[in-house]
Design a protein around this motif. Structure first.
Motif, mmCIF file in Angstrom:
data_model
loop_
_atom_site.group_PDB
_atom_site.id
_atom_site.type_symbol
_atom_site.label_atom_id
_atom_site.label_comp_id
_atom_site.label_asym_id
_atom_site.label_seq_id
_atom_site.Cartn_x
_atom_site.Cartn_y
_atom_site.Cartn_z
ATOM 1 N N SER A 116 4.242 -30.257 18.919
ATOM 2 C CA SER A 116 4.193 -31.471 19.738
ATOM 3 C C SER A 116 5.324 -31.495 20.766
ATOM 4 O O SER A 116 5.173 -32.087 21.846
ATOM 5 C CB SER A 116 4.256 -32.722 18.852
ATOM 6 O OG SER A 116 5.520 -32.844 18.215
ATOM 7 N N ARG A 117 6.440 -30.863 20.466
ATOM 8 C CA ARG A 117 7.602 -30.879 21.363
ATOM 9 C C ARG A 117 7.807 -29.566 22.107
ATOM 10 O O ARG A 117 8.661 -29.494 22.993
ATOM 11 C CB ARG A 117 8.865 -31.185 20.551
ATOM 12 C CG ARG A 117 8.870 -32.532 19.856
ATOM 13 C CD ARG A 117 10.110 -32.681 18.991
ATOM 14 N NE ARG A 117 11.333 -32.453 19.771
ATOM 15 C CZ ARG A 117 12.525 -32.206 19.238
ATOM 16 N NH1 ARG A 117 12.664 -32.120 17.925
ATOM 17 N NH2 ARG A 117 13.568 -32.031 20.003
ATOM 18 N N ARG A 166 12.962 -25.534 20.997
ATOM 19 C CA ARG A 166 11.989 -25.961 22.007
ATOM 20 C C ARG A 166 10.768 -25.047 22.072
ATOM 21 O O ARG A 166 9.977 -25.117 23.010
ATOM 22 C CB ARG A 166 12.646 -26.047 23.389
ATOM 23 C CG ARG A 166 13.120 -24.731 23.966
ATOM 24 C CD ARG A 166 13.999 -24.947 25.189
ATOM 25 N NE ARG A 166 14.376 -23.689 25.811
ATOM 26 C CZ ARG A 166 13.854 -23.223 26.930
ATOM 27 N NH1 ARG A 166 12.914 -23.927 27.552
ATOM 28 N NH2 ARG A 166 14.254 -22.082 27.448
ATOM 29 N N THR A 209 0.058 -34.870 20.051
ATOM 30 C CA THR A 209 0.946 -35.853 19.459
ATOM 31 C C THR A 209 1.156 -35.516 17.985
ATOM 32 O O THR A 209 0.304 -34.879 17.349
ATOM 33 C CB THR A 209 0.358 -37.259 19.563
ATOM 34 O OG1 THR A 209 -0.833 -37.330 18.762
ATOM 35 C CG2 THR A 209 0.012 -37.604 21.005
ATOM 36 N N GLU A 225 8.045 -26.499 24.485
ATOM 37 C CA GLU A 225 7.920 -26.156 25.899
ATOM 38 C C GLU A 225 7.503 -24.694 26.054
ATOM 39 O O GLU A 225 6.910 -24.314 27.061
ATOM 40 C CB GLU A 225 9.244 -26.396 26.613
ATOM 41 C CG GLU A 225 9.738 -27.829 26.547
ATOM 42 C CD GLU A 225 11.157 -27.963 27.059
ATOM 43 O OE1 GLU A 225 11.654 -27.004 27.693
ATOM 44 O OE2 GLU A 225 11.770 -29.010 26.825
ATOM 45 N N ASP A 237 7.641 -27.013 15.951
ATOM 46 C CA ASP A 237 7.067 -28.312 16.281
ATOM 47 C C ASP A 237 6.243 -28.178 17.560
ATOM 48 O O ASP A 237 6.780 -28.194 18.670
ATOM 49 C CB ASP A 237 8.187 -29.337 16.464
ATOM 50 C CG ASP A 237 7.672 -30.758 16.663
ATOM 51 O OD1 ASP A 237 6.457 -30.921 16.891
ATOM 52 O OD2 ASP A 237 8.487 -31.695 16.605
ATOM 53 N N LYS A 264 -1.711 -28.840 25.658
ATOM 54 C CA LYS A 264 -0.276 -28.670 25.899
ATOM 55 C C LYS A 264 -0.050 -28.293 27.363
ATOM 56 O O LYS A 264 0.530 -27.252 27.678
ATOM 57 C CB LYS A 264 0.292 -27.596 24.974
ATOM 58 C CG LYS A 264 0.509 -28.033 23.545
ATOM 59 C CD LYS A 264 1.615 -29.096 23.425
ATOM 60 C CE LYS A 264 2.960 -28.574 23.872
ATOM 61 N NZ LYS A 264 4.016 -29.625 23.714
#
Length: 317
Positions: free
Chosen positions: A109-110, A145, A46, A112, A107, A188
């Motif tokens: 936290s985001r 991403r 987070t 993929e 980032d 993750k």
């Protein structure tokens, strides 16, 4: 032929045994640094949890900067001042023995897609800028991403040294890399993780590969990994290999033999059909150019991390 290659490597060992003591006084590892406070594993990705981890490591970097300045290591203090900027994102930091870091670009936290960069020889806090530049270029190429993690998690060998021709440093580094990737996968879950392994870093990745839940292992500028073929890595990941046309690593003898106290050389060329990796286009660049902005190799690596095939596979040795 093997006898001649052995003589070449032994001559290099003799050269290194003379050069390394002369250069020893200037080694990055000689700079003092404080023992970092222990940090618990990251339990989630987070923004709040990651911000707390980044802040803790920023404090550790600033403590190392103060100690370096107090002991007259002004160059190191300057480097650390830049690393301690509030915009920087470190999952880990230890200023001892040349430096151990894991810096995030993008980032996390985001993300993929996650690319973990594993560097080769002569990478430390005093040469960190070139490692950082490659990570920045790849993160920009991948887009929003994705996150790139520059993992300087081991004491890299000097390019002209005894260690760079043996797996000793890689054997010590592999458990650390394996632990880091497993922790990354735990906080993750569901992300697509790729290991990108430059030069001697490819030996580290090969030692760490077994059992890791990763999508790809990308070897570039590799002298060999110490295994005769891809099967020796004992991985379900797709293994890729590339070498730029101007990379001097092509001239390193691809042999491996035992001396009384060490194994010297890393064996089969990773871009050869015998090794069995998928070979990607790496362009005309040199040994330090694989993640250079605008390069063929950067485009290929970014496509692999994204789960796409490079434009064409290139079987040039």
């Amino acid at each position: 032929m093997v006898s001649r290659l052995r003589r070449t490597l032994l001559a290099a060992l003799v050269t290194a045994s003379v050069v390394v003591p002369i250069c020893g006084a200037a080694r990055s590892a000689a700079v003092v640094a404080p023992v970092p406070a222990p940090l618990a594993p990251v339990r989630g990705a987070t923004p709040a949890v990651l911000a707390e981890r980044y802040a803790a490591n920023r404090d550790a970097i600033r403590a190392a900067e103060r100690m370096a300045a107090a002991h007259g290591h002004r160059g190191r203090a300057t480097v650390l001042r830049a690393l301690g900027d509030p915009s920087r994102q470190f999952l880990s930091f230890d200023g001892r023995d040349g430096g151990r870091t894991a810096e995030v670009f993008g980032d996390l936290s985001r993300a993929e897609l996650i690319a973990v960069l594993v560097p080769g020889s002569d990478t430390n806090l005093d040469t960190y800028e070139r490692f950082q530049a490659g990570a920045v270029a790849l993160e920009r190429q991948l887009g929003g991403r994705a996150a790139v993690i520059a993992w300087l998690g081991y004491e890299t060998p000097g390019t002209v040294s005894l260690q760079t021709m043996t797996p000793t440093r890689a054997d010590a580094a592999a458990p650390r890399l394996r632990r880091f990737v497993r922790e990354l996968g735990a906080f993750k879950p569901g992300s697509r993780i790729s290991l990108l392994c430059h030069s001697y870093g490819s030996v580290v990745c090969a030692r760490a590969a077994s059992g890791l839940e990763i999508a790809d292992i990308v070897l570039y500028g590799s002298p060999g990994v110490g295994d005769d073929d891809v099967a020796g890595l004992r991985t379900r990941a797709t293994v890729w290999a590339g070498r730029g046309a101007a990379d001097w690593i092509a001239d390193v003898p691809h042999v491996r033999f035992r001396l009384p106290d060490a194994t010297v050389g890393f064996g089969v060329d990773p871009v050869s059909p015998e090794f069995g990796a998928r070979v990607f286009p790496a362009g005309d660049g040199g040994h330090s150019d694989y993640l250079k902005p605008g390069s063929v190799s950067l485009d290929s690596v970014a496509r692999i991390v994204s789960g796409q095939l490079p434009p064409a596979e290139d079987r040039r040795a």
